[in-house]
Design an enzyme around this catalytic site. Structure first.
Site, PDB file in Angstrom:
ATOM      1  N   ASN A   1      -1.499   5.140   4.960  1.00 43.14           N
ATOM      2  CA  ASN A   1      -2.060   4.345   6.054  1.00 43.14           C
ATOM      3  C   ASN A   1      -1.653   4.968   7.380  1.00 43.14           C
ATOM      4  OD1 ASN A   1      -1.355   1.756   4.044  1.00 43.14           O
ATOM      5  ND2 ASN A   1      -3.181   1.566   5.294  1.00 43.14           N
TER       6      ASN A   1
ATOM      7  N   CYS B   1      -3.703   5.166  -2.456  1.00 37.07           N
ATOM      8  CA  CYS B   1      -4.079   4.408  -3.647  1.00 37.07           C
ATOM      9  C   CYS B   1      -4.123   5.377  -4.808  1.00 37.07           C
ATOM     10  CB  CYS B   1      -5.445   3.752  -3.459  1.00 37.07           C
ATOM     11  SG  CYS B   1      -6.021   2.962  -4.970  1.00 37.07           S
TER      12      CYS B   1
ATOM     13  N   HIS C   1      -6.733   4.812   6.841  1.00 36.72           N
ATOM     14  CA  HIS C   1      -5.809   5.830   6.333  1.00 36.72           C
ATOM     15  C   HIS C   1      -6.001   7.088   7.167  1.00 36.72           C
ATOM     16  CE1 HIS C   1      -4.176   4.088   2.470  1.00 36.72           C
ATOM     17  NE2 HIS C   1      -5.002   3.154   2.894  1.00 36.72           N
TER      18      HIS C   1
ATOM     19  N   ASP D   1       0.850  -1.193   0.000  1.00 36.53           N
ATOM     20  CA  ASP D   1       0.000   0.000   0.000  1.00 36.53           C
ATOM     21  C   ASP D   1       0.890   1.248   0.000  1.00 36.53           C
ATOM     22  OD1 ASP D   1      -2.312   1.516   0.086  1.00 36.53           O
ATOM     23  OD2 ASP D   1      -3.097   0.622   1.901  1.00 36.53           O
TER      24      ASP D   1
HETATM   25  N1  COA Z   1      -0.702  -9.084 -13.937  1.00 38.11           N
HETATM   26  C1  COA Z   1      -0.098  -8.660 -15.075  1.00 38.11           C
HETATM   27  N2  COA Z   1      -0.761  -8.257 -16.151  1.00 38.11           N
HETATM   28  C2  COA Z   1      -2.106  -8.292 -16.110  1.00 38.11           C
HETATM   29  C3  COA Z   1      -2.792  -8.729 -14.972  1.00 38.11           C
HETATM   30  C4  COA Z   1      -2.039  -9.128 -13.843  1.00 38.11           C
HETATM   31  N3  COA Z   1      -2.616  -9.526 -12.721  1.00 38.11           N
HETATM   32  N4  COA Z   1      -4.092  -8.654 -15.216  1.00 38.11           N
HETATM   33  C5  COA Z   1      -4.256  -8.199 -16.464  1.00 38.11           C
HETATM   34  N5  COA Z   1      -3.045  -7.974 -17.007  1.00 38.11           N
HETATM   35  C6  COA Z   1      -2.752  -7.466 -18.358  1.00 38.11           C
HETATM   36  C7  COA Z   1      -3.419  -8.280 -19.445  1.00 38.11           C
HETATM   37  O1  COA Z   1      -2.617  -9.360 -19.808  1.00 38.11           O
HETATM   38  C8  COA Z   1      -3.564  -7.261 -20.543  1.00 38.11           C
HETATM   39  O2  COA Z   1      -2.320  -7.060 -21.160  1.00 38.11           O
HETATM   40  P1  COA Z   1      -2.187  -6.639 -22.717  1.00 38.11           P
HETATM   41  O3  COA Z   1      -2.825  -5.283 -22.816  1.00 38.11           O
HETATM   42  O4  COA Z   1      -0.706  -6.599 -22.935  1.00 38.11           O
HETATM   43  O5  COA Z   1      -2.919  -7.699 -23.452  1.00 38.11           O
HETATM   44  C9  COA Z   1      -3.875  -5.985 -19.793  1.00 38.11           C
HETATM   45  O6  COA Z   1      -3.320  -6.174 -18.479  1.00 38.11           O
HETATM   46  C10 COA Z   1      -5.383  -5.717 -19.673  1.00 38.11           C
HETATM   47  O7  COA Z   1      -6.015  -6.881 -19.123  1.00 38.11           O
HETATM   48  P2  COA Z   1      -7.544  -6.937 -18.740  1.00 38.11           P
HETATM   49  O8  COA Z   1      -7.833  -8.305 -18.244  1.00 38.11           O
HETATM   50  O9  COA Z   1      -8.372  -6.387 -19.875  1.00 38.11           O
HETATM   51  O10 COA Z   1      -7.609  -6.009 -17.489  1.00 38.11           O
HETATM   52  P3  COA Z   1      -8.153  -4.515 -17.322  1.00 38.11           P
HETATM   53  O11 COA Z   1      -7.470  -3.570 -18.239  1.00 38.11           O
HETATM   54  O12 COA Z   1      -9.628  -4.539 -17.287  1.00 38.11           O
HETATM   55  O13 COA Z   1      -7.587  -4.217 -15.824  1.00 38.11           O
HETATM   56  C11 COA Z   1      -7.008  -5.089 -13.665  1.00 38.11           C
HETATM   57  C12 COA Z   1      -8.081  -4.934 -14.731  1.00 38.11           C
HETATM   58  C13 COA Z   1      -7.680  -5.618 -12.443  1.00 38.11           C
HETATM   59  C14 COA Z   1      -5.949  -6.054 -14.170  1.00 38.11           C
HETATM   60  C15 COA Z   1      -6.325  -3.708 -13.416  1.00 38.11           C
HETATM   61  O14 COA Z   1      -7.308  -2.724 -13.303  1.00 38.11           O
HETATM   62  C16 COA Z   1      -5.473  -3.713 -12.183  1.00 38.11           C
HETATM   63  O15 COA Z   1      -4.439  -4.382 -12.125  1.00 38.11           O
HETATM   64  N6  COA Z   1      -5.858  -2.934 -11.157  1.00 38.11           N
HETATM   65  C17 COA Z   1      -5.150  -2.893  -9.894  1.00 38.11           C
HETATM   66  C18 COA Z   1      -5.284  -1.550  -9.274  1.00 38.11           C
HETATM   67  C19 COA Z   1      -4.579  -1.529  -7.947  1.00 38.11           C
HETATM   68  O16 COA Z   1      -3.693  -2.298  -7.654  1.00 38.11           O
HETATM   69  N7  COA Z   1      -4.966  -0.558  -7.121  1.00 38.11           N
HETATM   70  C20 COA Z   1      -4.351  -0.371  -5.847  1.00 38.11           C
HETATM   71  C21 COA Z   1      -4.777  -1.352  -4.826  1.00 38.11           C
HETATM   72  S1  COA Z   1      -6.149  -0.751  -3.879  1.00 38.11           S
HETATM   73 ZN    ZN Z   2      -4.952   1.277   2.010  1.00 39.70          ZN
END
Ligand code: COA
Ligand code: ZN
Length: 307
Positions: free
Chosen positions: A249, A240, A209, A16
């Site tokens: 946090n 975030c 937080h 985080d």
């Molecule tokens: N690790 C690595 N790459 C990933 C992945 C993962 N866990 N999940 C998806 N991807 C890649 C896909 O392979 C794809 O790659 P490409 O464009 O090269 O083909 C791309 O990301 C898009 O994948 P998709 O399944 O369509 O995901 P999305 O664009 O709808 O995104 C999440 C969804 C969940 C993957 C993304 O929003 C995310 O990682 N969010 C995390 C946010 C976060 O950590 N916030 C802080 C914590 S509170």
């Molecule tokens: Zn947090």
């Protein structure tokens, strides 16, 4: 008053915390930071995040970080996993504890993970089923439990509903998060008993937080409700990137100072956490926000100057 005698701290600084830093933190520094945290008595250190590197470029080196940290005996190192792809990457790196994450705010969930809450629960149902089959420990996060950065309404009932859904799919424990630091103690006192009516209290951690200075008051309110697990971040790192305005946090040092001062055990050495915070501060472009950290560092500096 019956406060818990012992509290478990879940250290958030490396995940985080570092997910929200503008400065580039080299992999070596992350590994050394986590190795220092491993020597503090902390039993739970969230190590990194196997999310999309496009979403969180700060933690794109998750596989390398996880492989290189020295896993101390008795310490668990959960990692954040948003989908099956992240789960596969986490397992390949050797993780045996994961955290899935959704939220009580529909808009935040959409912005953060590009899914509705219902879609995220469907994705996590598959991830958790796989994890359980593999003997992996799973934590479920419920973010934005006290308010959304986008103005949509979050009710205690929506937090309870998402929490119950996460437990029903097999999560071992929950973390209920005030992602943007808007909650106040009366809300904590209202929410926790509603959760406890459905979920054993010992499976619930609270994640505050300190954006508006209410985090420690909320910790105290949660203790009064019987909560004995808290997320905290060394030095107060965190935030975030998908929650505009969210700051760190609650500082691990602040929580330890409060708990130890009240005679509540944690098994964590405050001076050792400060040493880890001092180390990571050297790699960042800003001062740490933990008040206990700053005050204890200043007191030490005065004592050294006087001797
Ligand atoms: N690790 C690595 N790459 C990933 C992945 C993962 N866990 N999940 C998806 N991807 C890649 C896909 O392979 C794809 O790659 P490409 O464009 O090269 O083909 C791309 O990301 C898009 O994948 P998709 O399944 O369509 O995901 P999305 O664009 O709808 O995104 C999440 C969804 C969940 C993957 C993304 O929003 C995310 O990682 N969010 C995390 C946010 C976060 O950590 N916030 C802080 C914590 S509170
Ligand atoms: Zn947090």
């Amino acid at each position: 008053m019956h406060l818990p005698k012992r509290v478990t701290i879940f250290e958030m600084g490396a995940r985080d915390g570092l997910q929200n830093e503008a400065a580039h933190v080299p992999t070596d520094v992350k590994v050394a930071f986590i190795d220092r945290l491993s020597a503090t008595g902390l039993r739970w250190i969230e190590a990194t995040s196997f999310v999309s590197p496009k979403a969180i470029p700060q933690l794109a080196d998750a596989s390398e970080v996880f492989a290189r940290i020295r896993k101390a005996p008795g310490v668990r190192y959960p990692v954040l996993v948003p989908n099956l792809k992240g789960y596969a990457r986490a397992r390949a790196a050797g993780a045996d504890a994961i955290a899935v994450f959704t939220a009580a705010s529909e808009t935040f969930t959409q912005r953060n993970i590009n899914m509705s809450i219902a879609q995220s629960l469907d994705v996590f149902r598959e991830v958790v089923a796989q994890a359980k089959a593999d003997g992996v420990w799973v934590r479920g996060y419920v973010s934005t439990a006290f308010g959304s950065p986008f103005g949509d309404v979050v009710t205690a009932q929506s937090v309870v509903d998402v929490s119950v859904a996460l437990m029903a799919m097999g999560c071992d424990a929950l973390s209920i998060g005030d992602t943007i630091g808007v909650g106040v103690p009366s809300q904590v006192a209202e929410l926790v008993p509603q959760l406890a009516a459905q979920i054993p209290l010992e499976r619930i951690a609270m994640h505050f937080h300190d954006t508006r200075g209410t985090a420690l008051a909320n910790v105290y309110a949660a203790l009064q409700c019987g909560i004995a697990a808290f997320d905290a971040s060394a030095g107060g790192l965190g935030g975030c990137p998908y929650a505009p305005g969210a700051t760190g946090n609650v500082g691990t040092e602040d929580v330890l100072y409060l708990l130890h001062g009240m005679g509540i055990e944690t098994g964590v050495d405050l001076a050792a956490v400060r040493a880890a915070s001092r180390f990571i501060a050297g790699a960042l472009d800003h001062a740490l926000t933990s008040k206990a950290f700053a005050a204890l560092e200043a007191a030490d500096a005065r004592a050294t100057a006087a001797s």
